[in-house]
Design an enzyme around this catalytic site. Structure first.
Site, PDB file in Angstrom:
ATOM      1  N   CYS A 110      56.430  29.575  37.319  1.00  0.00           N
ATOM      2  CA  CYS A 110      54.731  28.273  37.059  1.00  0.00           C
ATOM      3  C   CYS A 110      54.096  29.876  36.951  1.00  0.00           C
ATOM      4  CB  CYS A 110      54.928  27.401  38.179  1.00  0.00           C
ATOM      5  SG  CYS A 110      55.454  26.140  38.243  1.00  0.00           S
ATOM      6  N   HIS A 242      46.681  26.966  39.046  1.00  0.00           N
ATOM      7  CA  HIS A 242      48.321  26.305  38.726  1.00  0.00           C
ATOM      8  C   HIS A 242      48.346  24.860  39.967  1.00  0.00           C
ATOM      9  CE1 HIS A 242      52.378  25.306  38.564  1.00  0.00           C
ATOM     10  NE2 HIS A 242      52.227  24.826  39.598  1.00  0.00           N
ATOM     11  N   ASN A 272      52.737  18.845  37.246  1.00  0.00           N
ATOM     12  CA  ASN A 272      53.023  20.070  37.509  1.00  0.00           C
ATOM     13  C   ASN A 272      53.449  21.033  36.432  1.00  0.00           C
ATOM     14  OD1 ASN A 272      54.074  22.720  38.063  1.00  0.00           O
ATOM     15  ND2 ASN A 272      55.173  22.537  39.801  1.00  0.00           N
TER      16      ASN A 272
END
Length: 316
Positions: A110, A242, A272
């Site tokens: 990520c 994020h 996500n």
């Protein structure tokens, strides 16, 4: 010499899965998912590849920058979900767009887009040419749809940015912290392990450990950046984080003393998207006109590895 962000672009697949869709085949509910994650829906690629989505996002970023693919000196793509071991997604994009430049991928989960941005700084410095930086994921192909702890979280999408010579970027540090507990992994297919038995590559995650890591590391990384630049909470105009879990950002807000309304969130609609998360958020904010000239923007991410990163830039 630092870099400027010359243009941003993104693409989210048309197919949407809502929390109500999960209620049809999982022991879960909209209330359960929303309370624990903040997610209401997510986009699913439904047959599209990372390359196809990346080309769309890249063209949008190039259009905003007023450039063509022939102006680009390097293509860097961040992803954990390339459909092929070889070639890289960046090379696939290069081929699809008819480019003639360096092209390679990075994998920092990520945090991948931030690592790619770090690499882009070096290429801009050396070549004095714009760099196309992409974050893209098709995580839906790596979901165990019977595991409600993971399949409700992850989604598909692509974000891109064109960066070039400038002085906007004031700070960028990337970190890696050994994941001794194997808390976030996607095992490879046909890797010769388990006596040669091929196993599907599903995401496995220890949510509690990732949560503890993120709630500790995000405030530490951001505070370190603020200290390096002598910034106070009131000096920060936007946090571009994020998008993993609303509760992580709520805790970061409290620990840093930065109001939660400065943390931009689109997790309710996007979920996500791993390496695509930060550039998708950046493009959404940019297209909405939320960034104003002179704004101090902090970008923060964390992910498998375990990895984390923080950047500070002055928006132009």
């Amino acid at each position: 010499m630092s870099i400027d962000i010359l243009g941003t672009g993104s693409y989210l697949p048309e197919k949407i899965m809502t929390n109500a869709d999960f209620e049809k085949f999982l022991d879960t509910s909209d209330e359960w998912i929303t309370t624990r994650t903040g997610i209401k829906q997510r986009h699913i690629a439904d047959g599209m590849t990372n390359c196809e989505m990346s080309v769309i996002a890249a063209n949008r970023a190039l259009a905003e920058a007023g450039l063509t693919i022939n102006d680009i000196g390097t293509i860097i793509a961040a992803s954990v979900t390339n459909e092929m071991d070889v070639p890289s997604i960046a090379s696939q994009v290069q081929r699809a767009m008819g480019a003639s430049c360096a092209a390679f991928d990075v994998n920092a989960a990520c945090t991948g887009f931030m690592y790619a941005l770090k690499a882009a700084v070096g290429f801009v410095l050396q070549d004095n040419k714009p760099v196309l930086v992409i974050g893209t994921e098709v995580l839906s192909r790596f979901m165990d749809w019977t595991d409600r702890s993971t399949c409700i979280l992850f989604a598909d999408g692509t974000g891109a940015a064109v960066v070039g010579p400038g002085d906007s970027l004031k700070y960028l540090e990337v970190y890696a912290h050994p994941d001794t507990g194997h808390s976030l992994e996607i095992p490879g297919i046909n890797n010769g392990l388990n006596e040669g038995v091929s196993k599907f590559s599903y995401v496995s995650m220890n949510g509690k450990e990732i949560y503890k890591f993120a709630t500790r590391q995000v405030p530490l990384d951001v505070q370190k950046a603020m200290d390096a630049l002598n910034l106070k909470p009131e000096d920060i105009d936007w946090i571009v984080p994020h998008q993993a879990n609303v509760r992580i950002l709520e805790i970061a807000s409290k620990r840093l003393g930065i109001p939660l309304e400065k943390f931009y969130m689109n997790i309710a609609d996007v979920g996500n998207t791993s390496a695509a998360s930060v550039p998708i958020v950046m493009d959404e904010m940019n297209k909405k006109g939320l960034f104003k000239a002179g704004d101090t923007v902090v970008i923060t991410a964390f992910g498998g590895g375990l990895t984390s990163a923080c950047a500070v830039l002055t928006w132009k």
